[in-house]
Design a protein around this motif. Structure first.
Motif, PDB file in Angstrom:
ATOM      1  N   ILE A  19       0.845  -1.201   0.000  1.00  0.00           N
ATOM      2  CA  ILE A  19       0.000   0.000   0.000  1.00  0.00           C
ATOM      3  C   ILE A  19       0.875   1.244   0.000  1.00  0.00           C
ATOM      4  CG2 ILE A  19      -1.682   1.318   1.346  1.00  0.00           C
ATOM      5  CD1 ILE A  19      -2.905  -1.320   2.240  1.00  0.00           C
ATOM      6  N   CYS A  20       1.977   1.179   0.725  1.00  0.00           N
ATOM      7  CA  CYS A  20       2.908   2.299   0.752  1.00  0.00           C
ATOM      8  C   CYS A  20       3.512   2.538  -0.628  1.00  0.00           C
ATOM      9  CB  CYS A  20       4.009   2.031   1.776  1.00  0.00           C
ATOM     10  SG  CYS A  20       4.954   3.495   2.263  1.00  0.00           S
ATOM     11  N   VAL A  21       3.776   1.456  -1.371  1.00  0.00           N
ATOM     12  CA  VAL A  21       4.279   1.594  -2.738  1.00  0.00           C
ATOM     13  C   VAL A  21       3.308   2.418  -3.576  1.00  0.00           C
ATOM     14  CG1 VAL A  21       4.653   0.327  -4.894  1.00  0.00           C
ATOM     15  CG2 VAL A  21       5.724  -0.470  -2.804  1.00  0.00           C
ATOM     16  N   HIS A  22       2.027   2.098  -3.461  1.00  0.00           N
ATOM     17  CA  HIS A  22       1.026   2.830  -4.247  1.00  0.00           C
ATOM     18  C   HIS A  22       0.843   4.256  -3.755  1.00  0.00           C
ATOM     19  CE1 HIS A  22      -0.590  -1.411  -5.223  1.00  0.00           C
ATOM     20  NE2 HIS A  22       0.251  -1.000  -6.150  1.00  0.00           N
ATOM     21  N   CYS A  23       1.152   4.498  -2.497  1.00  0.00           N
ATOM     22  CA  CYS A  23       1.082   5.862  -1.967  1.00  0.00           C
ATOM     23  C   CYS A  23       2.302   6.694  -2.363  1.00  0.00           C
ATOM     24  CB  CYS A  23       0.929   5.840  -0.446  1.00  0.00           C
ATOM     25  SG  CYS A  23      -0.738   5.369   0.104  1.00  0.00           S
ATOM     26  N   THR A  24       3.328   6.049  -2.932  1.00  0.00           N
ATOM     27  CA  THR A  24       4.471   6.813  -3.448  1.00  0.00           C
ATOM     28  C   THR A  24       4.216   7.301  -4.871  1.00  0.00           C
ATOM     29  OG1 THR A  24       5.622   4.880  -4.351  1.00  0.00           O
ATOM     30  CG2 THR A  24       6.102   5.465  -2.056  1.00  0.00           C
ATOM     31  N   ASP A  25       3.158   6.786  -5.524  1.00  0.00           N
ATOM     32  CA  ASP A  25       2.911   7.146  -6.919  1.00  0.00           C
ATOM     33  C   ASP A  25       2.805   8.654  -7.136  1.00  0.00           C
ATOM     34  OD1 ASP A  25       3.049   4.537  -7.697  1.00  0.00           O
ATOM     35  OD2 ASP A  25       0.893   4.223  -7.864  1.00  0.00           O
ATOM     36  N   PRO A  26       2.090   9.396  -6.277  1.00  0.00           N
ATOM     37  CA  PRO A  26       2.043  10.849  -6.482  1.00  0.00           C
ATOM     38  C   PRO A  26       3.422  11.512  -6.433  1.00  0.00           C
ATOM     39  CG  PRO A  26       0.278  10.172  -5.022  1.00  0.00           C
ATOM     40  CD  PRO A  26       1.165   8.975  -5.202  1.00  0.00           C
ATOM     41  N   PHE A  27       4.370  10.890  -5.712  1.00  0.00           N
ATOM     42  CA  PHE A  27       5.733  11.422  -5.649  1.00  0.00           C
ATOM     43  C   PHE A  27       6.533  11.049  -6.894  1.00  0.00           C
ATOM     44  CE2 PHE A  27       7.142  12.643  -1.135  1.00  0.00           C
ATOM     45  CZ  PHE A  27       5.904  13.196  -0.847  1.00  0.00           C
ATOM     46  N   ASN A  28       6.377   9.807  -7.349  1.00  0.00           N
ATOM     47  CA  ASN A  28       7.235   9.285  -8.416  1.00  0.00           C
ATOM     48  C   ASN A  28       6.620   9.350  -9.803  1.00  0.00           C
ATOM     49  OD1 ASN A  28       9.311   8.581  -6.622  1.00  0.00           O
ATOM     50  ND2 ASN A  28       8.396   6.587  -6.191  1.00  0.00           N
ATOM     51  N   ILE A  29       5.300   9.469  -9.894  1.00  0.00           N
ATOM     52  CA  ILE A  29       4.633   9.420 -11.193  1.00  0.00           C
ATOM     53  C   ILE A  29       4.110  10.778 -11.629  1.00  0.00           C
ATOM     54  CG2 ILE A  29       2.786   8.336 -12.521  1.00  0.00           C
ATOM     55  CD1 ILE A  29       5.031   6.447 -11.643  1.00  0.00           C
ATOM     56  N   SER A  30       3.536  11.527 -10.696  1.00  0.00           N
ATOM     57  CA  SER A  30       2.940  12.820 -11.031  1.00  0.00           C
ATOM     58  C   SER A  30       3.967  13.750 -11.664  1.00  0.00           C
ATOM     59  CB  SER A  30       2.369  13.475  -9.769  1.00  0.00           C
ATOM     60  OG  SER A  30       1.977  14.800 -10.033  1.00  0.00           O
ATOM     61  N   GLY A  39     -21.654  14.589 -12.230  1.00  0.00           N
ATOM     62  CA  GLY A  39     -21.360  15.962 -12.603  1.00  0.00           C
ATOM     63  C   GLY A  39     -20.027  16.473 -12.091  1.00  0.00           C
ATOM     64  N   LEU A  40     -19.106  15.568 -11.740  1.00  0.00           N
ATOM     65  CA  LEU A  40     -17.798  15.973 -11.237  1.00  0.00           C
ATOM     66  C   LEU A  40     -16.847  16.247 -12.393  1.00  0.00           C
ATOM     67  CD1 LEU A  40     -17.452  13.303  -8.400  1.00  0.00           C
ATOM     68  CD2 LEU A  40     -18.244  15.671  -8.171  1.00  0.00           C
ATOM     69  N   GLN A  41     -15.828  17.043 -12.126  1.00  0.00           N
ATOM     70  CA  GLN A  41     -14.838  17.367 -13.137  1.00  0.00           C
ATOM     71  C   GLN A  41     -13.911  16.165 -13.383  1.00  0.00           C
ATOM     72  OE1 GLN A  41     -14.604  20.245 -14.976  1.00  0.00           O
ATOM     73  NE2 GLN A  41     -16.576  20.732 -13.983  1.00  0.00           N
ATOM     74  N   PRO A  42     -13.390  16.001 -14.614  1.00  0.00           N
ATOM     75  CA  PRO A  42     -12.468  14.890 -14.907  1.00  0.00           C
ATOM     76  C   PRO A  42     -11.223  14.881 -14.023  1.00  0.00           C
ATOM     77  CG  PRO A  42     -13.239  15.896 -16.938  1.00  0.00           C
ATOM     78  CD  PRO A  42     -13.715  16.779 -15.818  1.00  0.00           C
ATOM     79  N   SER A  43     -10.854  16.054 -13.506  1.00  0.00           N
ATOM     80  CA  SER A  43      -9.661  16.120 -12.655  1.00  0.00           C
ATOM     81  C   SER A  43      -9.803  15.263 -11.400  1.00  0.00           C
ATOM     82  CB  SER A  43      -9.385  17.573 -12.256  1.00  0.00           C
ATOM     83  OG  SER A  43     -10.493  18.124 -11.560  1.00  0.00           O
ATOM     84  N   VAL A  44     -11.048  14.990 -10.991  1.00  0.00           N
ATOM     85  CA  VAL A  44     -11.272  14.140  -9.824  1.00  0.00           C
ATOM     86  C   VAL A  44     -10.700  12.739 -10.067  1.00  0.00           C
ATOM     87  CG1 VAL A  44     -13.049  12.994  -8.421  1.00  0.00           C
ATOM     88  CG2 VAL A  44     -13.309  15.402  -9.061  1.00  0.00           C
ATOM     89  N   ILE A  45     -10.822  12.276 -11.302  1.00  0.00           N
ATOM     90  CA  ILE A  45     -10.321  10.938 -11.636  1.00  0.00           C
ATOM     91  C   ILE A  45      -8.812  10.876 -11.419  1.00  0.00           C
ATOM     92  CG2 ILE A  45     -10.168   9.182 -13.443  1.00  0.00           C
ATOM     93  CD1 ILE A  45     -12.585  10.585 -14.773  1.00  0.00           C
ATOM     94  N   THR A  46      -8.106  11.914 -11.870  1.00  0.00           N
ATOM     95  CA  THR A  46      -6.653  11.947 -11.700  1.00  0.00           C
ATOM     96  C   THR A  46      -6.272  12.059 -10.234  1.00  0.00           C
ATOM     97  OG1 THR A  46      -6.448  13.008 -13.866  1.00  0.00           O
ATOM     98  CG2 THR A  46      -4.536  13.105 -12.424  1.00  0.00           C
ATOM     99  N   GLN A  47      -7.098  12.745  -9.441  1.00  0.00           N
ATOM    100  CA  GLN A  47      -6.835  12.827  -8.006  1.00  0.00           C
ATOM    101  C   GLN A  47      -6.925  11.458  -7.352  1.00  0.00           C
ATOM    102  OE1 GLN A  47      -9.770  16.051  -7.159  1.00  0.00           O
ATOM    103  NE2 GLN A  47      -8.067  17.086  -6.163  1.00  0.00           N
ATOM    104  N   PHE A  92      -6.638   8.419  -9.208  1.00  0.00           N
ATOM    105  CA  PHE A  92      -5.742   7.489  -9.894  1.00  0.00           C
ATOM    106  C   PHE A  92      -4.716   8.270 -10.705  1.00  0.00           C
ATOM    107  CE2 PHE A  92     -10.089   5.501  -9.999  1.00  0.00           C
ATOM    108  CZ  PHE A  92      -9.886   4.688  -8.896  1.00  0.00           C
ATOM    109  N   VAL A  93      -3.488   8.351 -10.201  1.00  0.00           N
ATOM    110  CA  VAL A  93      -2.473   9.193 -10.810  1.00  0.00           C
ATOM    111  C   VAL A  93      -2.112   8.728 -12.216  1.00  0.00           C
ATOM    112  CG1 VAL A  93      -0.502   7.925  -9.871  1.00  0.00           C
ATOM    113  CG2 VAL A  93      -0.288  10.369 -10.334  1.00  0.00           C
ATOM    114  N   TYR A  94      -2.296   7.423 -12.502  1.00  0.00           N
ATOM    115  CA  TYR A  94      -1.969   6.913 -13.826  1.00  0.00           C
ATOM    116  C   TYR A  94      -3.026   7.255 -14.871  1.00  0.00           C
ATOM    117  CZ  TYR A  94       1.911   4.056 -12.079  1.00  0.00           C
ATOM    118  OH  TYR A  94       3.095   3.634 -11.541  1.00  0.00           O
ATOM    119  N   ALA A  95      -4.142   7.846 -14.446  1.00  0.00           N
ATOM    120  CA  ALA A  95      -5.232   8.140 -15.379  1.00  0.00           C
ATOM    121  C   ALA A  95      -4.879   9.236 -16.374  1.00  0.00           C
ATOM    122  CB  ALA A  95      -6.493   8.534 -14.613  1.00  0.00           C
ATOM    123  N   GLY A  96      -3.841  10.030 -16.100  1.00  0.00           N
ATOM    124  CA  GLY A  96      -3.429  11.093 -17.014  1.00  0.00           C
ATOM    125  C   GLY A  96      -4.132  12.406 -16.738  1.00  0.00           C
TER     126      GLY A  96
END
Length: 383
Positions: free
Chosen positions: A27-38, A113-121, A123-127
């Motif tokens: 789980i910690c690996v996946h929580c590093t994604d915003p640091f390493n992928i964004s 009715g949410l903005q597409p940016s919510v998806i990226t928030q 799932f960082v891999y969503a683009g």
């Protein structure tokens, strides 16, 4: 993540503790994604620095799960049909249900009715510009039998786990009759294959019979892959006869060597703007010698863990029961946990650890509630 349990009723408590450690790490690996992928985070040196530190130390997570599976299930005591029915059905139904939910999530956000940016928030891999169209979500759902999508990247493990389950009764037939010397011989060939990713990157793309019309199927291909960790877990299941002091010393040295290679290698690759995605992941690959060294170090230390308190034995047993469900649901919770971390203005060095704690706690509570509400039927959803 595996639903592997001992065939006998006695609990292997240190294995439950190790499963918790591996679960928290993944789980910690996946929580590093915003640091390493964004892309935005990668421009910040502090994010790069801490993302590399955390990401490197966590690489043993998946191999540890595979070793536990090999330790607890090999050799297989059941007929293949019985084994497949018990293991695969327990995995496939939750996998399909949650994969569909993840892949439909972008469409749900559009319906609300949410903005597409919510998806990226979430799932960082969503683009940067994820689609909310039902057709695109349905397309992703139809891809589930073939591969995972950006909304559920953690499901890659389930495809691999199913493959291991399919292979285990076949592998087990050899393991039952193999001597310790023969098992060590197999592991020796397997360890050679761990160097192949670096050979392909730094020596030659094609080697030992691999060529454009035979890509990947080199001389040692038949010993390669996660099946080596399966056998390693089985082979080391007899216990650790070293003294505690010697175990700690050997483990610290092995982990330090593996970590240093991982940290330095990944750091250089991620700092190079010309690096491809494959090159960035090179030193993070699970089947590499550096990750092997860290994994075996953690496994040997865990074997020396003793838990006498009934309270903690029950806690770790419950975590084992809920482990697969925690894995299924946790990826939905990584994004919201980061939103909480940002709202609390947690210092950068602690952000990944705090986000992981929130994600793990929320996922565990949710899984426990599902089991409380639906009893035995919950296994079809949570595993």
């Amino acid at each position: 993540m595996s639903d592997a349990l001992p065939l006998k009723h006695e609990r292997v408590v240190w294995a439950d503790v190790l499963r918790f450690i591996a679960m928290f790490m993944v789980i910690c690996v996946h929580c590093t994604d915003p640091f390493n992928i964004s892309p935005a985070a990668r421009l910040n040196p502090a994010y790069n620095f801490w993302g590399t530190i955390y990401g490197s130390v966590l690489r043993p997570c998946v191999p540890l799960f595979v070793m536990l599976t090999g330790m607890l299930l090999l050799p297989v005591k059941q007929e293949p049909g019985v084994f497949y029915k018990k293991r695969l059905l327990r995995v496939v139904f939750p996998f399909l249900i949650w994969s569909v939910l993840y892949d439909l999530f972008p469409w749900f956000t559009g319906v609300l009715g949410l903005q597409p940016s919510v998806i990226t928030q979430f799932f960082v891999y969503a683009g940067d510009h994820p689609s909310q169209a039902f057709g695109d979500s349905l397309h992703n759902v139809l891809l589930i039998p073939f591969n995972f999508t950006a909304m559920c990247t953690h499901m890659w493990y389930i495809y691999m786990l199913i493959g291991l389950y399919l292979f285990m009764p076949i592998f087990s037939a050899w393991i039952k009759d193999a001597t310790d010397k023969q098992k060590r011989m197999y592991l020796g060939f397997w360890i050679i294959t761990l160097f192949m990713p670096y050979v392909h990157e730094y020596v030659a793309k094609y080697i030992l019979g691999s060529c454009p019309w035979n890509q990947g199927f080199d001389m040692f291909y038949y010993f390669a892959g996660f099946n080596g960790y399966l056998l390693l877990g089985h082979y080391l299941s007899k216990g650790n006869n070293r003294s505690l002091a010697k175990t700690v010393l050997v483990s610290v040295v092995l982990f330090a060597i593996g970590y240093a290679i991982t940290y330095i290698g990944f750091g250089k690759k991620v700092a190079d703007p010309k690096s491809t995605e494959e090159q960035i992941e090179l030193f993070f690959l699970y089947c590499t010698p550096n990750v092997f060294l860290m994994t075996i170090a953690v496994f040997m230390l865990a074997q020396r863990i003793k838990v006498s308190s009934t309270f903690w034995v029950n806690i770790f047993a419950n975590l084992t029961k809920c482990g697969f469900g925690i894995y299924m649901v946790h990826y939905f919770l990584v994004g919201p946990s980061w939103m909480i971390v940002n709202a609390l203005h947690v210092p950068i060095p602690l952000q990944i650890a705090v986000a992981t704690s929130f994600t793990f706690a929320f996922a565990w509570i949710f899984t426990v509630l599902v089991y409380k509400l639906f009893k035995d039927k919950a296994k079809w959803v949570m595993g």
